[in-house]
Design an enzyme around this catalytic site. Structure first.
Site, mmCIF file in Angstrom:
data_model
loop_
_atom_site.group_PDB
_atom_site.id
_atom_site.type_symbol
_atom_site.label_atom_id
_atom_site.label_comp_id
_atom_site.label_asym_id
_atom_site.label_seq_id
_atom_site.Cartn_x
_atom_site.Cartn_y
_atom_site.Cartn_z
ATOM 1 N N PHE A 11 2.430 14.128 0.757
ATOM 2 C CA PHE A 11 2.067 13.003 1.847
ATOM 3 C C PHE A 11 0.392 13.368 1.885
ATOM 4 O O PHE A 11 -0.002 14.567 2.183
ATOM 5 C CB PHE A 11 2.382 13.243 3.339
ATOM 6 N N ASP A 12 -0.445 12.382 1.738
ATOM 7 C CA ASP A 12 -1.784 12.375 2.275
ATOM 8 C C ASP A 12 -1.663 12.310 3.748
ATOM 9 O O ASP A 12 -0.543 11.582 4.223
ATOM 10 C CB ASP A 12 -2.427 11.106 1.891
ATOM 11 N N CYS A 13 -2.409 12.806 4.429
ATOM 12 C CA CYS A 13 -2.207 12.946 6.033
ATOM 13 C C CYS A 13 -3.111 12.065 6.737
ATOM 14 O O CYS A 13 -2.727 11.304 7.449
ATOM 15 C CB CYS A 13 -2.457 14.277 6.536
ATOM 16 N N THR A 16 -2.693 8.126 6.536
ATOM 17 C CA THR A 16 -1.252 7.884 6.585
ATOM 18 C C THR A 16 -0.453 8.406 7.647
ATOM 19 O O THR A 16 0.572 7.527 8.284
ATOM 20 C CB THR A 16 -0.764 8.617 5.261
ATOM 21 N N VAL A 178 3.276 9.912 -1.047
ATOM 22 C CA VAL A 178 2.966 8.806 -0.458
ATOM 23 C C VAL A 178 1.901 8.975 0.405
ATOM 24 O O VAL A 178 1.444 9.960 0.825
ATOM 25 C CB VAL A 178 4.119 9.090 0.736
#
Length: 239
Positions: A11-13, A16, A178
């Site tokens: 994941f990008d945080c 997102t 994601v």
């Protein structure tokens, strides 16, 4: 795409899972009012996003609070207004206060029932630790810009990700990336040959906001308007 074939999600945080635009605007907007600037949050975010990306490319070893402060000062110079040290430091220290999107914590908990979860973020360790108070995520690995000495879309995060997958016993083909940012994440995911899901958080708003327009070739395999929609699709697939 069969979502049940994946073993892990990276994941990008910020953008997102964490609403970084609201967090940044919470500092830029009162500064602009103090300076007598009649600019909307969107206009301020657009000016800011370009400057942050430039600072990250020029000074990849700087910690994220310094990137935030330097980008803020450059925004001020561009607009012909002063950004004092107090204002610059206020933005630099604000990361732990940036709110999570309302669906993020629940979606992560639901996804953790099916996948190993990995963070791939352009912040520093302390900043993410503060954000995870809101996310309450059970992450198998956390890779930050502080760890790799660079900022996405550079390759450093993805080299570290390859090493991390090996240590977790996850095949590269078993990973889905994601992310919201086409510029920071989907351009390098395409370059790295990684399948990706676009969490299009700005689907109901025009423009790019704090994220620069993608400067390279990009693609994505799936698109969702929120993390909640993504988690719904995963649960449906596994059912």
């Amino acid at each position: 795409m069969d979502l049940t074939e994946f073993q892990a999600l990276s994941f990008d945080c910020y953008g997102t899972l964490i609403d970084w635009e609201t967090g940044i605007a919470a500092v830029l907007s009162p500064w602009a009012r103090e300076q007598g600037l009649s600019l909307s949050d969107e206009e301020l975010l657009l000016a800011y996003g370009t400057q942050e990306a430039s600072v990250e490319a020029e000074k990849p070893f700087r910690l994220y609070p310094d990137v935030l402060a330097t980008a803020f000062r450059r925004v001020g110079a561009e607009l012909g207004r002063e950004v004092t040290d107090e204002w610059a430091q206020r933005l630099g220290a604000s990361v732990p206060d940036w709110p999570a999107f309302p669906d993020s914590a629940d979606a992560l908990a639901r996804l953790a029932a099916h996948y190993r979860l990995i963070i791939l973020s352009n912040v520093h360790r302390d900043g993410f630790a503060g954000s995870n108070r809101w996310l309450r995520g059970d992450f198998a690995a956390i890779i930050t810009a502080e760890d790799v000495g660079a900022y996405k879309p550079a390759e450093n995060h993805f080299r570290a990700l390859d090493d991390t997958l090996g240590s977790l016993g996850v095949e590269r083909e078993g990973l889905l990336h994601v992310a919201q940012s086409l510029f920071h994440d989907h351009v390098p995911a395409r370059r790295e040959g990684l399948p990706s899901a676009w969490i299009n958080r700005r689907h109901d708003r025009p423009g790019w906001g704090a994220t620069p327009q993608p400067s390279g070739e990009f693609g994505y395999d799936l698109e969702f308007g929120s993390m909640g929609e993504f988690a719904d699709a995963v649960e449906k697939a596994f059912q």
